[in-house]
Design a protein around this motif. Structure first.
Motif, PDB file in Angstrom:
ATOM      1  N   PRO A   8       0.819  -1.224   0.000  1.00  0.00           N
ATOM      2  CA  PRO A   8       0.000   0.000   0.000  1.00  0.00           C
ATOM      3  C   PRO A   8       0.847   1.266   0.000  1.00  0.00           C
ATOM      4  CG  PRO A   8      -0.875  -1.601   1.550  1.00  0.00           C
ATOM      5  CD  PRO A   8       0.444  -2.138   1.084  1.00  0.00           C
ATOM      6  N   VAL A  12       0.276   4.077  -2.786  1.00  0.00           N
ATOM      7  CA  VAL A  12      -0.116   5.435  -2.388  1.00  0.00           C
ATOM      8  C   VAL A  12       0.938   6.440  -2.856  1.00  0.00           C
ATOM      9  CG1 VAL A  12      -0.437   6.982  -0.416  1.00  0.00           C
ATOM     10  CG2 VAL A  12      -1.525   4.733  -0.427  1.00  0.00           C
ATOM     11  N   THR A  15       0.611   7.059  -6.565  1.00  0.00           N
ATOM     12  CA  THR A  15      -0.553   7.896  -6.879  1.00  0.00           C
ATOM     13  C   THR A  15      -0.293   9.360  -6.548  1.00  0.00           C
ATOM     14  OG1 THR A  15      -1.997   6.013  -6.380  1.00  0.00           O
ATOM     15  CG2 THR A  15      -3.034   8.180  -6.524  1.00  0.00           C
ATOM     16  N   LEU A  16       0.241   9.615  -5.375  1.00  0.00           N
ATOM     17  CA  LEU A  16       0.504  10.990  -4.954  1.00  0.00           C
ATOM     18  C   LEU A  16       1.601  11.632  -5.798  1.00  0.00           C
ATOM     19  CD1 LEU A  16       0.345  10.664  -1.052  1.00  0.00           C
ATOM     20  CD2 LEU A  16      -1.441  11.440  -2.627  1.00  0.00           C
ATOM     21  N   THR A  45      -0.330   6.853 -13.405  1.00  0.00           N
ATOM     22  CA  THR A  45      -0.580   5.805 -12.408  1.00  0.00           C
ATOM     23  C   THR A  45      -1.001   4.513 -13.105  1.00  0.00           C
ATOM     24  OG1 THR A  45      -1.257   7.437 -10.755  1.00  0.00           O
ATOM     25  CG2 THR A  45      -1.921   5.166 -10.381  1.00  0.00           C
ATOM     26  N   TYR A  59      -4.858  -2.648  -6.147  1.00  0.00           N
ATOM     27  CA  TYR A  59      -4.617  -1.195  -6.136  1.00  0.00           C
ATOM     28  C   TYR A  59      -5.697  -0.483  -5.323  1.00  0.00           C
ATOM     29  CZ  TYR A  59      -4.260   3.621  -7.640  1.00  0.00           C
ATOM     30  OH  TYR A  59      -4.152   4.985  -7.649  1.00  0.00           O
ATOM     31  N   THR A  63      -4.952   1.721  -1.832  1.00  0.00           N
ATOM     32  CA  THR A  63      -5.102   3.183  -1.832  1.00  0.00           C
ATOM     33  C   THR A  63      -6.405   3.628  -1.166  1.00  0.00           C
ATOM     34  OG1 THR A  63      -6.045   3.058  -4.068  1.00  0.00           O
ATOM     35  CG2 THR A  63      -3.682   3.497  -3.891  1.00  0.00           C
ATOM     36  N   ILE A  66      -6.502   7.081   0.422  1.00  0.00           N
ATOM     37  CA  ILE A  66      -6.732   8.236  -0.449  1.00  0.00           C
ATOM     38  C   ILE A  66      -8.226   8.439  -0.653  1.00  0.00           C
ATOM     39  CG2 ILE A  66      -6.394   9.153  -2.779  1.00  0.00           C
ATOM     40  CD1 ILE A  66      -3.698   7.792  -2.851  1.00  0.00           C
TER      41      ILE A  66
END
Length: 231
Positions: A8, A12, A15-16, A45, A59, A63, A66
């Motif tokens: 994770p 994460v 993604t960020l 992503t 995924y 995430t 988020i």
């Protein structure tokens, strides 16, 4: 390597990082319409998840944090609206009229267009709630017999398209009132559009956030009634 890809923390961070890169590209391009951070993040992503060979379920689980904070971020859109509360004076009646009419137009137009192009009833029901913000559209799709996962794709695509093209279309239509522009952006392209409107002007962003919430409510109330009539 497989365990690392499924972590994770890595998902994460990916993604960020891609969203932050999208923000940098937007700023470096001077706010170009196509340089939408959400669009950049989705593309990069998606490519990263593909290269890491991570399935979508993994995924999504990785995430979840988020997704949780996105809810808080959506509620935080009330802050600029509170600051702009005085701008609601003389705008309540147009607001109350425009939101239900806009929601009804969105539903009716997509249903009629889908039927005209030969789409099956399940696809029509999947498309019908696309103007509501993504979590609401998914719930509505499940309620009316659509395909929720596909509805989310349409809702996100509509949001990105509205964020990219919306300001230019409104300018071509000579709509200059910041409240009206924000209302249109939030009603059509929900969260992504509200983010773009907030970047343009605080008043626009405030009214976009308000329109996003009210459109979701209006769509929830009108969708079952309109589908019963149209289908």
């Amino acid at each position: 390597m497989s365990d690392l890809a499924d972590s994770p923390v890595l998902l994460v961070a990916l993604t960020l990082a891609t969203y932050r890169l999208g923000c940098w590209i937007r700023d470096a391009s001077g706010g170009h319409a196509l340089a939408q951070p959400v669009l950049v993040a989705i593309v990069l992503t998606g490519a990263g998840v593909r290269l890491l060979d991570v399935d979508i379920a993994t995924y999504a689980r990785g995430t979840e944090v988020i997704s949780f904070w996105l809810g808080a971020a959506t509620v935080a859109l009330a802050v600029p609206l509170h600051r702009q509360a005085a701008r609601l004076k003389g705008f309540v009646v147009p607001l109350v009229v425009a939101i239900p009419v806009g929601a009804a137009t969105s539903i009716v137009s997509v249903v009629l267009l889908a039927r005209w192009t030969g789409a099956g009833e399940e696809l029509v029901r999947t498309l019908s709630p696309k103007a509501a913000t993504t979590p609401v559209s998914i719930a509505l799709s499940e309620t009316v017999g659509g395909i929720p996962s596909l509805t989310s794709v349409f809702a996100i695509a509509v949001g990105i398209l509205g964020a990219v093209a919306g300001p230019a279309v409104l300018t071509l239509a000579r709509i200059t009132d910041r409240r009206s522009r924000g209302l249109a952006m939030g009603a059509v392209s929900h969260g992504v559009g509200a983010s773009r409107a907030l970047a343009e002007d605080e008043t626009e962003g405030a009214f976009a956030g308000l329109a996003m919430g009210l459109t979701a409510l209006a769509t929830s109330l009108l969708l079952p009634l309109l589908l019963a009539v149209l289908l």
